[in-house]
Structures are given as C-alpha cells and as structure tokens.
Design a protein around this motif. Sequence first.
Motif, PDB file in Angstrom:
ATOM      1  N   GLN A   1       0.853  -1.181   0.000  1.00  0.00           N
ATOM      2  CA  GLN A   1       0.000   0.000   0.000  1.00  0.00           C
ATOM      3  C   GLN A   1       0.892   1.236   0.000  1.00  0.00           C
ATOM      4  N   PRO A   2       0.345   2.367  -0.456  1.00  0.00           N
ATOM      5  CA  PRO A   2       1.140   3.599  -0.435  1.00  0.00           C
ATOM      6  C   PRO A   2       1.388   4.058   1.005  1.00  0.00           C
ATOM      7  N   LEU A   3       2.600   4.513   1.275  1.00  0.00           N
ATOM      8  CA  LEU A   3       2.936   5.105   2.562  1.00  0.00           C
ATOM      9  C   LEU A   3       3.384   6.541   2.319  1.00  0.00           C
ATOM     10  N   GLN A   4       2.780   7.458   3.023  1.00  0.00           N
ATOM     11  CA  GLN A   4       3.059   8.879   2.825  1.00  0.00           C
ATOM     12  C   GLN A   4       4.026   9.415   3.884  1.00  0.00           C
ATOM     13  N   ASP A   5       4.809  10.414   3.466  1.00  0.00           N
ATOM     14  CA  ASP A   5       5.686  11.182   4.357  1.00  0.00           C
ATOM     15  C   ASP A   5       6.720  10.328   5.077  1.00  0.00           C
ATOM     16  N   ILE A   6       7.219   9.300   4.414  1.00  0.00           N
ATOM     17  CA  ILE A   6       8.336   8.539   4.979  1.00  0.00           C
ATOM     18  C   ILE A   6       9.628   9.287   4.639  1.00  0.00           C
ATOM     19  N   LEU A  49      13.354  13.711  12.921  1.00  0.00           N
ATOM     20  CA  LEU A  49      12.430  12.687  12.428  1.00  0.00           C
ATOM     21  C   LEU A  49      11.423  12.305  13.495  1.00  0.00           C
ATOM     22  N   GLN A  50      10.161  12.261  13.118  1.00  0.00           N
ATOM     23  CA  GLN A  50       9.115  11.739  13.982  1.00  0.00           C
ATOM     24  C   GLN A  50       8.963  10.240  13.718  1.00  0.00           C
ATOM     25  N   PRO A  51       8.529   9.463  14.715  1.00  0.00           N
ATOM     26  CA  PRO A  51       8.426   8.009  14.509  1.00  0.00           C
ATOM     27  C   PRO A  51       7.624   7.615  13.280  1.00  0.00           C
ATOM     28  N   GLU A  52       6.524   8.327  13.021  1.00  0.00           N
ATOM     29  CA  GLU A  52       5.672   7.960  11.893  1.00  0.00           C
ATOM     30  C   GLU A  52       6.322   8.266  10.534  1.00  0.00           C
ATOM     31  N   GLN A  53       7.454   8.982  10.542  1.00  0.00           N
ATOM     32  CA  GLN A  53       8.178   9.257   9.308  1.00  0.00           C
ATOM     33  C   GLN A  53       9.251   8.204   9.016  1.00  0.00           C
ATOM     34  N   ILE A  54       9.329   7.201   9.882  1.00  0.00           N
ATOM     35  CA  ILE A  54      10.342   6.157   9.761  1.00  0.00           C
ATOM     36  C   ILE A  54       9.674   4.837   9.365  1.00  0.00           C
ATOM     37  N   LEU A  55      10.193   4.193   8.351  1.00  0.00           N
ATOM     38  CA  LEU A  55       9.758   2.845   7.980  1.00  0.00           C
ATOM     39  C   LEU A  55      10.846   1.884   8.440  1.00  0.00           C
ATOM     40  N   MET A  82       6.572   3.786  14.796  1.00  0.00           N
ATOM     41  CA  MET A  82       7.154   3.688  13.464  1.00  0.00           C
ATOM     42  C   MET A  82       6.226   2.928  12.531  1.00  0.00           C
ATOM     43  N   ARG A  83       6.349   3.185  11.239  1.00  0.00           N
ATOM     44  CA  ARG A  83       5.714   2.354  10.239  1.00  0.00           C
ATOM     45  C   ARG A  83       6.603   1.122  10.055  1.00  0.00           C
ATOM     46  N   THR A  84       6.010   0.016   9.646  1.00  0.00           N
ATOM     47  CA  THR A  84       6.779  -1.226   9.605  1.00  0.00           C
ATOM     48  C   THR A  84       6.528  -2.008   8.318  1.00  0.00           C
ATOM     49  N   ALA A  85       7.589  -2.704   7.887  1.00  0.00           N
ATOM     50  CA  ALA A  85       7.497  -3.599   6.733  1.00  0.00           C
ATOM     51  C   ALA A  85       8.087  -4.939   7.137  1.00  0.00           C
ATOM     52  N   LEU A  86       7.329  -6.005   6.947  1.00  0.00           N
ATOM     53  CA  LEU A  86       7.783  -7.354   7.254  1.00  0.00           C
ATOM     54  C   LEU A  86       8.322  -7.990   5.986  1.00  0.00           C
ATOM     55  N   PRO A  91       2.045  -5.544  10.335  1.00  0.00           N
ATOM     56  CA  PRO A  91       2.890  -4.510   9.732  1.00  0.00           C
ATOM     57  C   PRO A  91       2.108  -3.690   8.710  1.00  0.00           C
ATOM     58  N   ASP A  92       2.632  -2.550   8.356  1.00  0.00           N
ATOM     59  CA  ASP A  92       2.015  -1.744   7.297  1.00  0.00           C
ATOM     60  C   ASP A  92       2.214  -2.404   5.937  1.00  0.00           C
TER      61      ASP A  92
END
Length: 300
Positions: A29-34, A234-240, A258-262, A284-285
């Motif tokens: 899915q699209p992730l914004q502002d990473i 950097l804010q946590p939500e800006q980190i993948l 944080m955003r996450t990728a498995l 995960p996201d």
Amino acid sequence: MNRAQLLKRIRDLTHPLSPISINHPQKLQPLQDIQCVAFDFYGTMFISAVGDIGIDEDQQSKSADYFTASLKDCGLTILHEQAGDRGQTLFKDTITAHISSAQTDGVDHPEPDVRTVWFEVLQKMQKEQLIAGSVTQGLALRFGIEFEFRINDIWPVPDLKKLLKNLLDDGLQLGIISNSQFYTPIAFEAFLGVSPAEFGFNPDLLVWSYQTGLKKPSEEFYKVFDRAANKEGLQPEQILYVGNDIRKDIRPAKNLGMRTALYVGDQRSIRHETRELDESDFQPDLIIRDLHQILQCLDS
C-alpha cells in the motif's frame, strides 16, 4: 590482522546465497511522508544461512569442528582432541554469566560484546591446557570472525546495493537497528566495499546491539534509535522499519509509532505463522517478498 585482511577473511569464508522463496501473502500500500528507512541486518538486508545471528540446531553437529578449525587458523596449537567441544561449553557458560550479571543490574535483554567473551574463553582454554599460543585481544577478535563466518554464512539479498542507492537518491535517510556483534558492520563493508556510513547511512542512525549492551526485542534498545532519530528531526511515523521478525522487529517498532514492513522473501528468516499476523501487535504496514517493493510503496 589489519582491517583489509579481516575483510578478505570474511569474503574467503562466505559463499553466495540466494533467498528461498515461499508463497507468503503480501501487503502493499502507499505510505506517505516517509523520510527514513531503517533496516534489520540478518535475515533482512543479508541472507543468513541460519536465518539470524548465532547458531541453529542444524549447525550444532558441525560447530565443534568449526571451533577447532578456527583455533588452528588463528595460529593456536590444539593440545587436546576435545578442545572444540570444551571451548563451546566454556563459551556458553561465559556468555551466560555476562548475561546474568547484566540482568542483575536491571538490563532486560542484554547483549554482551563477544570480543570480551571470546578473550575470556581462550584464556580459560589456555589455562586448562587445551590450547597453546599467544592469546591476545586481537587474536580473540580474529577468532570471532573465523568462527562466526564458518557457523553462519551470510550474503547480501539480490541487488541490495541498487536498492539502497535508489533510496538515497530519493532523498531518504537510511538507518540500521540490528542485533549484532563487532563483525556485523565489517561484514557490510566486506560485501559492499565501504562501511555503512561511507555508503550513505546516517552514522547517528546506526544502532548496533553490541555497542548498546541491549538487544531486540528490548524496547529500550529501540528507544536508542528513536532518540537519535528525534535529534535528526524525524518523527516516529516518518520512519519505515524493515525486518523479518514480528516479535523482535515489528512489535517494538510499532510500539514506538514507526511504520513497519515485514520481509518474507526468504524462508530461512521467517519467524511466524501466517495466522499470527491477525494479531494487532504483529500487523505490519507492509508485507514484502522483495526489498525493492519498498520503492513501489513509497513512490505511490
């Protein structure tokens, strides 16, 4: 040995590995502002023959032989045929003692520096007249590399360098959060030709467990990265954060926002049952079979 010799020794001890694919569900899915992509090392950026740092059950039968070969290649003389077996026992006992001491001091998931452990082990082996030779801290470092890369072959995932360069070209900061030892960043350099910082990783966003004395899944370990990232604006939500383990990678990173990728591209490094991904802590996201899918999701 100097650094160039250590790098060559790692390359000599390792062999090409390819991911073992598995038909695991994906989630794209699209992730914004990473603004930053941080990676786990073993089982994510680097294929591991055992799926992680350390020794698995399949390696146990060979580990005494690897231990003995490592002693010999370090120039030590074997005085007893059971040196390899006894050395492994001493290692387990010594590292357990270091972990217990740290836990007594309140550390939830300690990570001893294996250089200190190996130095103590080799000294004990010498005292027990299992080996002969000059045991120094430098020799313990060499032994650590000789043994580790025999017991745990590693290799970069396909086109890792290209992926990392593409992320840098897109203006993203790069970091690493890894259960590791002193040889982990050296291995990166052995395969990619330069250190992580020289490649373009933000040196303040390289969090190695052996340097902090903490390891995954300690939330305090992740907070070391979180505090460093905050200083970088950097804010946590800006980190993948990209990892292969839902308990050690996904959950603690999610808990900090944080955003996450498995990563599920290699059967050796998968640490979960598919049904477990229904649990909110482990969702995960992204679920990716190829690290290059990160680019697809960030460019969307």
